[in-house]
Design a protein around this motif. Structure first.
Motif, mmCIF file in Angstrom:
data_model
loop_
_atom_site.group_PDB
_atom_site.id
_atom_site.type_symbol
_atom_site.label_atom_id
_atom_site.label_comp_id
_atom_site.label_asym_id
_atom_site.label_seq_id
_atom_site.Cartn_x
_atom_site.Cartn_y
_atom_site.Cartn_z
ATOM 1 N N PRO A 62 7.626 -12.540 12.534
ATOM 2 C CA PRO A 62 8.073 -12.340 11.275
ATOM 3 C C PRO A 62 6.365 -12.535 10.681
ATOM 4 C CG PRO A 62 9.538 -13.746 12.005
ATOM 5 C CD PRO A 62 8.269 -14.113 12.761
ATOM 6 N N THR A 63 5.375 -13.190 10.064
ATOM 7 C CA THR A 63 4.868 -13.110 8.973
ATOM 8 C C THR A 63 3.216 -12.335 9.853
ATOM 9 O OG1 THR A 63 3.887 -15.624 10.202
ATOM 10 C CG2 THR A 63 5.182 -15.162 8.083
ATOM 11 N N THR A 64 3.647 -12.326 11.110
ATOM 12 C CA THR A 64 2.179 -11.724 11.645
ATOM 13 C C THR A 64 2.981 -10.155 11.469
ATOM 14 O OG1 THR A 64 1.584 -12.791 13.137
ATOM 15 C CG2 THR A 64 1.314 -11.293 13.666
ATOM 16 N N LEU A 65 4.094 -9.580 11.704
ATOM 17 C CA LEU A 65 4.708 -8.332 11.079
ATOM 18 C C LEU A 65 4.283 -7.777 10.229
ATOM 19 C CD1 LEU A 65 6.337 -6.162 11.274
ATOM 20 C CD2 LEU A 65 8.315 -6.812 11.454
ATOM 21 N N ARG A 66 4.615 -8.397 9.110
ATOM 22 C CA ARG A 66 4.192 -8.317 7.778
ATOM 23 C C ARG A 66 3.030 -8.322 6.729
ATOM 24 N NH1 ARG A 66 6.667 -8.767 2.180
ATOM 25 N NH2 ARG A 66 4.864 -9.658 0.590
ATOM 26 N N GLY A 67 2.093 -9.058 7.828
ATOM 27 C CA GLY A 67 0.233 -8.887 7.614
ATOM 28 C C GLY A 67 -0.306 -7.502 8.365
ATOM 29 N N SER A 68 0.630 -7.383 8.949
ATOM 30 C CA SER A 68 0.021 -6.176 10.065
ATOM 31 C C SER A 68 0.392 -4.730 8.701
ATOM 32 C CB SER A 68 0.934 -5.942 11.439
ATOM 33 O OG SER A 68 0.313 -6.797 12.240
ATOM 34 N N MET A 69 1.700 -4.655 8.232
ATOM 35 C CA MET A 69 2.529 -3.384 7.799
ATOM 36 C C MET A 69 1.872 -3.558 5.547
ATOM 37 S SD MET A 69 4.385 -2.513 9.236
ATOM 38 C CE MET A 69 4.979 -0.923 8.805
ATOM 39 N N VAL A 70 1.616 -4.923 5.668
ATOM 40 C CA VAL A 70 0.544 -4.838 3.853
ATOM 41 C C VAL A 70 -0.893 -4.684 4.196
ATOM 42 C CG1 VAL A 70 -0.387 -6.456 2.524
ATOM 43 C CG2 VAL A 70 1.852 -6.911 3.515
ATOM 44 N N ALA A 71 -1.267 -4.775 5.582
ATOM 45 C CA ALA A 71 -2.834 -4.302 6.158
ATOM 46 C C ALA A 71 -2.453 -2.331 5.303
ATOM 47 C CB ALA A 71 -2.519 -4.294 6.792
ATOM 48 N N LEU A 72 -1.930 -2.210 6.826
ATOM 49 C CA LEU A 72 -1.524 -0.508 6.934
ATOM 50 C C LEU A 72 -0.655 0.089 5.454
ATOM 51 C CD1 LEU A 72 -0.886 2.117 8.044
ATOM 52 C CD2 LEU A 72 1.293 1.695 8.950
ATOM 53 N N LYS A 73 -0.381 -0.406 4.254
ATOM 54 C CA LYS A 73 -0.124 -0.094 3.570
ATOM 55 C C LYS A 73 -1.657 0.412 2.054
ATOM 56 C CE LYS A 73 2.767 -0.297 -1.001
ATOM 57 N NZ LYS A 73 1.465 0.324 -1.710
ATOM 58 N N GLN A 74 -2.183 -0.939 2.887
ATOM 59 C CA GLN A 74 -3.541 -1.262 1.697
ATOM 60 C C GLN A 74 -4.572 -0.475 2.340
ATOM 61 O OE1 GLN A 74 -4.601 -5.344 2.279
ATOM 62 N NE2 GLN A 74 -3.529 -6.310 0.770
ATOM 63 N N LEU A 75 -4.267 0.281 3.268
ATOM 64 C CA LEU A 75 -4.667 1.654 3.866
ATOM 65 C C LEU A 75 -4.703 2.412 3.503
ATOM 66 C CD1 LEU A 75 -7.359 2.378 6.175
ATOM 67 C CD2 LEU A 75 -5.731 3.011 7.528
ATOM 68 N N LEU A 76 -3.563 2.754 3.781
ATOM 69 C CA LEU A 76 -3.141 4.105 3.118
ATOM 70 C C LEU A 76 -3.195 4.429 1.618
ATOM 71 C CD1 LEU A 76 0.228 4.305 5.179
ATOM 72 C CD2 LEU A 76 -1.986 5.483 5.553
ATOM 73 N N ASP A 77 -2.770 3.119 0.415
ATOM 74 C CA ASP A 77 -3.360 3.400 -0.439
ATOM 75 C C ASP A 77 -4.882 3.457 -1.500
ATOM 76 O OD1 ASP A 77 -0.661 2.604 -1.874
ATOM 77 O OD2 ASP A 77 -1.477 0.212 -1.969
ATOM 78 N N TYR A 78 -5.814 3.354 0.112
ATOM 79 C CA TYR A 78 -7.085 3.832 -0.264
ATOM 80 C C TYR A 78 -7.673 5.595 0.002
ATOM 81 C CZ TYR A 78 -11.914 4.497 1.130
ATOM 82 O OH TYR A 78 -13.067 4.934 1.760
ATOM 83 N N CYS A 79 -6.319 5.578 1.251
ATOM 84 C CA CYS A 79 -7.055 6.943 1.748
ATOM 85 C C CYS A 79 -6.016 7.855 0.287
ATOM 86 C CB CYS A 79 -5.798 7.188 2.795
ATOM 87 S SG CYS A 79 -6.162 6.502 3.823
ATOM 88 N N GLU A 80 -4.999 7.161 -0.266
ATOM 89 C CA GLU A 80 -4.278 8.412 -1.565
ATOM 90 C C GLU A 80 -5.664 8.176 -3.283
ATOM 91 O OE1 GLU A 80 0.227 5.970 -1.725
ATOM 92 O OE2 GLU A 80 -1.481 6.730 -3.278
ATOM 93 N N SER A 81 -6.676 6.783 -2.512
ATOM 94 C CA SER A 81 -7.509 7.314 -3.957
ATOM 95 C C SER A 81 -8.545 8.319 -3.437
ATOM 96 C CB SER A 81 -7.895 5.775 -3.665
ATOM 97 O OG SER A 81 -9.143 5.075 -2.291
ATOM 98 N N VAL A 82 -8.430 8.271 -2.071
ATOM 99 C CA VAL A 82 -10.389 9.248 -2.411
ATOM 100 C C VAL A 82 -9.436 10.847 -1.544
ATOM 101 C CG1 VAL A 82 -11.823 7.503 -1.687
ATOM 102 C CG2 VAL A 82 -9.918 8.136 0.455
ATOM 103 N N ASP A 83 -7.551 11.145 -1.368
ATOM 104 C CA ASP A 83 -6.711 12.224 -1.033
ATOM 105 C C ASP A 83 -6.850 12.683 0.028
ATOM 106 O OD1 ASP A 83 -8.964 13.515 -4.680
ATOM 107 O OD2 ASP A 83 -6.860 12.668 -4.369
#
Length: 343
Positions: free
Chosen positions: A72-93
């Motif tokens: 479960p902790t590994t799954l959460r880590g994967s999804m948190v990393a993905l969200k951070q990637l998408l947050d970055y992509c949002e910041s550069v439109d």
């Protein structure tokens, strides 16, 4: 959204390059490993542009990771990393505003959050790398306690029992003594031992002694190695140092989407509430597994951490069931250091 776009692989690489200034190499490798699985997922499904992603794709990725039967902790880590990637992509439109909020980050139970109450090797290495290279944090109580707890695997009672006279920087040793009734080791005289520590750990302790330690005796007239304003620190003080010193936001973005500047968990009295902080027992657990995987035989580890080999086999030996442990060299404990071990 602008006309600019990135492939998933390009987005991952660009994201990692932006994080180099604030993350250790180990943390970057963790991000890369987690995000590479997402990149491969996209490439297998011919998703060539980040702007083509949909909420359905994000949910499919989570389902794909769940199918892999990861922790479960590994799954959460994967999804948190993905969200951070998408947050970055949002910041550069590159993706739509608030698209990162579509990532379904799992909520863990308390038992899942604790991950068997173990500080993971990669987390320990990232934290220790940070402390050793930070002018501000090098030698703080949080740093010194983590160095000793990780590299020795001792209990909190052992840390609290250490006096200045028990530390020998020239020989690179710590001596754990049972001095009842004021400071006790769990197994009393049977818990007494001398353990070797690396030069890096000696450096951390020396820096703590020079910069941070309060020069005060305890109520029995003894000089504690780790000392606070009131003298020998209480158990609650040691707990607070561990919880505060293992919070991931010390070195990277909060995995729980909080801001360190305003988060209550960064305050001493609330640090234990942080889902990602770790108690000293969790550091001990992670240390024992790590020491075994570095080649120390189980009898040597048992003496260092003051536990029976049978207990270690039952609770800590899982990671090494299929490992061949090399024979212990006479000087191995003086070289045992997390900075010198990489996957």
């Amino acid at each position: 959204m602008s006309d600019r776009d990135l492939s998933p692989r390009e987005a991952r690489d660009r994201f990692l390059s932006r994080r180099k200034a604030e993350n250790t190499d180990r943390t970057l490798r963790t991000y890369e490993n987690r995000l590479t699985r997402f990149v491969e997922f996209c490439e297998e499904r011919d998703i060539s542009r980040m702007s083509d992603l949909s909420g359905w794709d994000l949910d499919e990725f989570r389902a794909d990771r769940e199918t892999a039967e990861i922790a479960p902790t590994t799954l959460r880590g994967s999804m948190v990393a993905l969200k951070q990637l998408l947050d970055y992509c949002e910041s550069v439109d590159v993706v739509d505003k608030d698209f990162g909020d579509k990532v379904n980050v799992p909520t863990l139970t308390r038992s899942e959050e604790s991950s068997d109450q173990q500080l993971a090797h990669e987390d320990a290495e990232a934290l220790i790398d940070f402390y050793r290279t930070s002018r501000r944090h090098m030698g703080t109580p949080e740093h010194a306690i983590l160095e000793v707890a990780w590299h020795v695997g001792c209990r909190m009672s052992g840390l609290r029992a250490l006096d200045l006279r028990d530390y020998n920087p020239d020989d690179q040793t710590l001596e754990f003594r049972h001095r009842a009734p004021y400071t006790r080791l769990k197994n009393k005289e049977q818990g007494e031992r001398v353990v070797g520590i690396s030069e890096h750990v000696v450096s951390a302790i020396d820096t703590y002694l020079a910069r941070e330690r309060v020069n005060k005796r305890d109520e029995k007239g003894r000089e504690p190695l780790f000392c606070a304003r009131q003298g020998r620190p209480s158990n609650s003080t040691f707990r607070a140092w561990s919880y505060m010193g293992t919070q991931p936001c010390v070195i990277t973005q909060c995995p729980h989407s909080n801001r360190r500047e305003t988060c209550d968990y960064t305050r001493r009295n609330f640090a234990s509430k942080c889902p990602s902080s770790r108690a000293l027992h969790a550091v001990r657990t992670g240390s024992i597994t790590w020491q075994l995987l570095q080649g120390l035989d189980i009898e040597t580890v048992a003496k260092r951490v003051n536990a029976r080999p049978e207990t270690i086999r039952r609770h800590y030996y899982k990671a090494g069931l299929h490992e061949e442990f090399e024979e212990l060299r006479a000087d191995v404990t003086l070289k045992l250091d997390i900075q010198d071990t990489h996957e």
